[in-house]
Motif scaffolding. Structure first.
Motif, PDB file in Angstrom:
ATOM      1  N   ALA A  36      -1.638   4.516  -0.888  1.00  0.00           N
ATOM      2  CA  ALA A  36      -3.362   3.985  -0.729  1.00  0.00           C
ATOM      3  C   ALA A  36      -3.866   3.502  -1.838  1.00  0.00           C
ATOM      4  O   ALA A  36      -4.571   2.381  -1.794  1.00  0.00           O
ATOM      5  CB  ALA A  36      -3.862   4.952   0.030  1.00  0.00           C
ATOM      6  N   VAL A  37      -3.582   4.270  -2.793  1.00  0.00           N
ATOM      7  CA  VAL A  37      -4.335   3.751  -4.398  1.00  0.00           C
ATOM      8  C   VAL A  37      -3.711   2.396  -4.540  1.00  0.00           C
ATOM      9  O   VAL A  37      -4.391   1.513  -5.173  1.00  0.00           O
ATOM     10  CB  VAL A  37      -3.873   4.860  -5.304  1.00  0.00           C
ATOM     11  CG1 VAL A  37      -4.378   4.216  -6.600  1.00  0.00           C
ATOM     12  CG2 VAL A  37      -4.639   6.257  -5.041  1.00  0.00           C
ATOM     13  N   ARG A  38      -2.373   2.074  -4.578  1.00  0.00           N
ATOM     14  CA  ARG A  38      -1.669   0.777  -4.797  1.00  0.00           C
ATOM     15  C   ARG A  38      -2.383  -0.206  -3.910  1.00  0.00           C
ATOM     16  O   ARG A  38      -2.836  -1.298  -4.442  1.00  0.00           O
ATOM     17  CB  ARG A  38      -0.081   0.986  -4.534  1.00  0.00           C
ATOM     18  CG  ARG A  38       0.559   1.741  -5.640  1.00  0.00           C
ATOM     19  CD  ARG A  38       2.006   1.507  -5.543  1.00  0.00           C
ATOM     20  NE  ARG A  38       2.624   2.391  -6.380  1.00  0.00           N
ATOM     21  CZ  ARG A  38       3.160   3.676  -6.041  1.00  0.00           C
ATOM     22  NH1 ARG A  38       3.150   4.190  -4.618  1.00  0.00           N
ATOM     23  NH2 ARG A  38       3.837   4.175  -6.944  1.00  0.00           N
ATOM     24  N   ARG A  39      -2.704  -0.151  -2.416  1.00  0.00           N
ATOM     25  CA  ARG A  39      -3.042  -1.044  -1.772  1.00  0.00           C
ATOM     26  C   ARG A  39      -4.632  -1.324  -2.061  1.00  0.00           C
ATOM     27  O   ARG A  39      -4.965  -2.374  -1.997  1.00  0.00           O
ATOM     28  CB  ARG A  39      -2.773  -0.585  -0.230  1.00  0.00           C
ATOM     29  CG  ARG A  39      -1.842  -0.570   0.368  1.00  0.00           C
ATOM     30  CD  ARG A  39      -1.744  -0.411   1.871  1.00  0.00           C
ATOM     31  NE  ARG A  39      -2.556   0.583   2.501  1.00  0.00           N
ATOM     32  CZ  ARG A  39      -1.814   1.713   2.487  1.00  0.00           C
ATOM     33  NH1 ARG A  39      -0.604   2.130   2.199  1.00  0.00           N
ATOM     34  NH2 ARG A  39      -2.655   2.921   2.902  1.00  0.00           N
ATOM     35  N   ALA A  40      -5.242  -0.264  -2.430  1.00  0.00           N
ATOM     36  CA  ALA A  40      -6.608  -0.522  -2.867  1.00  0.00           C
ATOM     37  C   ALA A  40      -6.741  -1.216  -4.018  1.00  0.00           C
ATOM     38  O   ALA A  40      -7.451  -2.157  -4.278  1.00  0.00           O
ATOM     39  CB  ALA A  40      -7.597   0.989  -3.157  1.00  0.00           C
ATOM     40  N   VAL A  41      -5.906  -0.988  -5.040  1.00  0.00           N
ATOM     41  CA  VAL A  41      -5.946  -1.797  -6.390  1.00  0.00           C
ATOM     42  C   VAL A  41      -5.325  -3.383  -6.100  1.00  0.00           C
ATOM     43  O   VAL A  41      -6.018  -4.127  -6.432  1.00  0.00           O
ATOM     44  CB  VAL A  41      -4.814  -1.404  -7.374  1.00  0.00           C
ATOM     45  CG1 VAL A  41      -4.711  -2.260  -8.573  1.00  0.00           C
ATOM     46  CG2 VAL A  41      -5.559  -0.049  -7.755  1.00  0.00           C
ATOM     47  N   LYS A  42      -4.386  -3.489  -5.111  1.00  0.00           N
ATOM     48  CA  LYS A  42      -4.100  -4.692  -4.633  1.00  0.00           C
ATOM     49  C   LYS A  42      -5.195  -5.596  -4.076  1.00  0.00           C
ATOM     50  O   LYS A  42      -5.457  -6.801  -4.430  1.00  0.00           O
ATOM     51  CB  LYS A  42      -2.974  -4.701  -3.725  1.00  0.00           C
ATOM     52  CG  LYS A  42      -2.528  -5.988  -3.045  1.00  0.00           C
ATOM     53  CD  LYS A  42      -1.404  -5.710  -2.072  1.00  0.00           C
ATOM     54  CE  LYS A  42      -1.295  -6.921  -1.188  1.00  0.00           C
ATOM     55  NZ  LYS A  42      -2.201  -7.270  -0.179  1.00  0.00           N
ATOM     56  N   ASN A  43      -5.861  -5.028  -3.105  1.00  0.00           N
ATOM     57  CA  ASN A  43      -7.175  -5.490  -2.470  1.00  0.00           C
ATOM     58  C   ASN A  43      -8.231  -5.710  -3.610  1.00  0.00           C
ATOM     59  O   ASN A  43      -8.677  -6.803  -3.538  1.00  0.00           O
ATOM     60  CB  ASN A  43      -7.580  -4.496  -1.447  1.00  0.00           C
ATOM     61  CG  ASN A  43      -6.718  -4.456  -0.432  1.00  0.00           C
ATOM     62  OD1 ASN A  43      -5.709  -5.266   0.014  1.00  0.00           O
ATOM     63  ND2 ASN A  43      -6.676  -3.328   0.468  1.00  0.00           N
ATOM     64  N   PHE A  44      -8.495  -4.890  -4.296  1.00  0.00           N
ATOM     65  CA  PHE A  44      -9.303  -5.214  -5.473  1.00  0.00           C
ATOM     66  C   PHE A  44      -9.009  -6.538  -6.319  1.00  0.00           C
ATOM     67  O   PHE A  44      -9.819  -7.176  -6.734  1.00  0.00           O
ATOM     68  CB  PHE A  44      -9.605  -3.794  -6.282  1.00  0.00           C
ATOM     69  CG  PHE A  44     -10.204  -4.061  -7.468  1.00  0.00           C
ATOM     70  CD1 PHE A  44     -11.889  -4.455  -7.366  1.00  0.00           C
ATOM     71  CD2 PHE A  44      -9.954  -3.899  -8.966  1.00  0.00           C
ATOM     72  CE1 PHE A  44     -12.451  -4.551  -8.712  1.00  0.00           C
ATOM     73  CE2 PHE A  44     -10.574  -4.060 -10.099  1.00  0.00           C
ATOM     74  CZ  PHE A  44     -11.934  -4.130  -9.946  1.00  0.00           C
ATOM     75  N   GLU A  47      -9.276  -9.852  -4.498  1.00  0.00           N
ATOM     76  CA  GLU A  47     -10.955 -10.195  -4.462  1.00  0.00           C
ATOM     77  C   GLU A  47     -11.249 -10.640  -5.732  1.00  0.00           C
ATOM     78  O   GLU A  47     -11.928 -11.694  -5.722  1.00  0.00           O
ATOM     79  CB  GLU A  47     -11.655  -8.870  -4.293  1.00  0.00           C
ATOM     80  CG  GLU A  47     -13.086  -9.355  -4.090  1.00  0.00           C
ATOM     81  CD  GLU A  47     -13.969  -7.895  -3.579  1.00  0.00           C
ATOM     82  OE1 GLU A  47     -14.783  -7.711  -4.327  1.00  0.00           O
ATOM     83  OE2 GLU A  47     -13.540  -7.278  -2.692  1.00  0.00           O
ATOM     84  N   TYR A 116      -2.509   1.604 -11.064  1.00  0.00           N
ATOM     85  CA  TYR A 116      -3.555   0.420 -11.354  1.00  0.00           C
ATOM     86  C   TYR A 116      -2.708  -0.421 -12.098  1.00  0.00           C
ATOM     87  O   TYR A 116      -2.569  -1.752 -11.659  1.00  0.00           O
ATOM     88  CB  TYR A 116      -4.585   0.686 -12.220  1.00  0.00           C
ATOM     89  CG  TYR A 116      -5.396  -0.276 -12.494  1.00  0.00           C
ATOM     90  CD1 TYR A 116      -6.536  -0.520 -11.651  1.00  0.00           C
ATOM     91  CD2 TYR A 116      -5.521  -0.992 -13.874  1.00  0.00           C
ATOM     92  CE1 TYR A 116      -7.432  -1.449 -11.997  1.00  0.00           C
ATOM     93  CE2 TYR A 116      -6.373  -2.190 -14.061  1.00  0.00           C
ATOM     94  CZ  TYR A 116      -7.238  -2.294 -12.927  1.00  0.00           C
ATOM     95  OH  TYR A 116      -8.214  -3.097 -13.253  1.00  0.00           O
TER      96      TYR A 116
END
Length: 154
Positions: A36-44, A47, A116
């Motif tokens: 989930a952290v990896r996906r969040a960093v990818k999405n960030f 963007e 990250y």
């Protein structure tokens, strides 16, 4: 000035916040939390890349390799030490100092900082231009330096 009295920068605060969030999510949810952290960093990162492309367009430039670093969204302070080497169809970056990596090492939070680092630069490049790839050839936590190669997919 003694280290304990030096001003704390936003770079340091970001690194600390990220590590604590990533650790809590990882500790609570295990491998699923790390993903989930990896996906969040990818999405960030994606963007951010789209915003860098928007910045290029606002300057009348295309979102190609030549304009990637010139329209980048994050200033490079003296907390980073790096060289950019431009080739005919690629850009190589070598970071010999990174405030984020240094903070994660100092706090013994490398495991969470790596979540990250492994995701952010490829995601920014992809968001900027889906054909721009970022290959990380060396990593600060393993090699003492970070080395990237940015190039357009053929």
């Amino acid at each position: 000035m003694k280290k304990d009295l030096e001003p704390v920068t936003m770079y340091h605060m970001f690194a600390k916040l990220f590590a604590h969030l990533a650790k809590e999510v990882s500790d609570t949810f295990g491998d699923a939390g790390k993903e989930a952290v990896r996906r969040a960093v990818k999405n960030f990162g994606e963007e951010r890349g789209r915003d860098i492309a928007r910045r290029a367009k606002a300057k009348g430039a295309t979102n190609d390799l030549a304009n990637y670093l010139t329209t980048y969204d994050m200033e490079r302070s003296d907390h980073f030490e790096f060289t950019d080497t431009y080739g005919e169809d690629q850009i190589e970056q070598l970071f010999t100092r990174c405030v984020f990596a240094n903070q994660w090492k100092e706090d013994q939070m490398e495991e969470y900082g790596y979540l990250y680092c492994e995701m952010i630069d490829p995601a920014i490049a992809r968001g900027y231009n889906e054909n721009l790839e970022c290959i990380q050839e060396k990593h600060c936590f393993k090699d003492g330096v970070c080395a990237f190669c940015f190039r357009m997919k053929k």
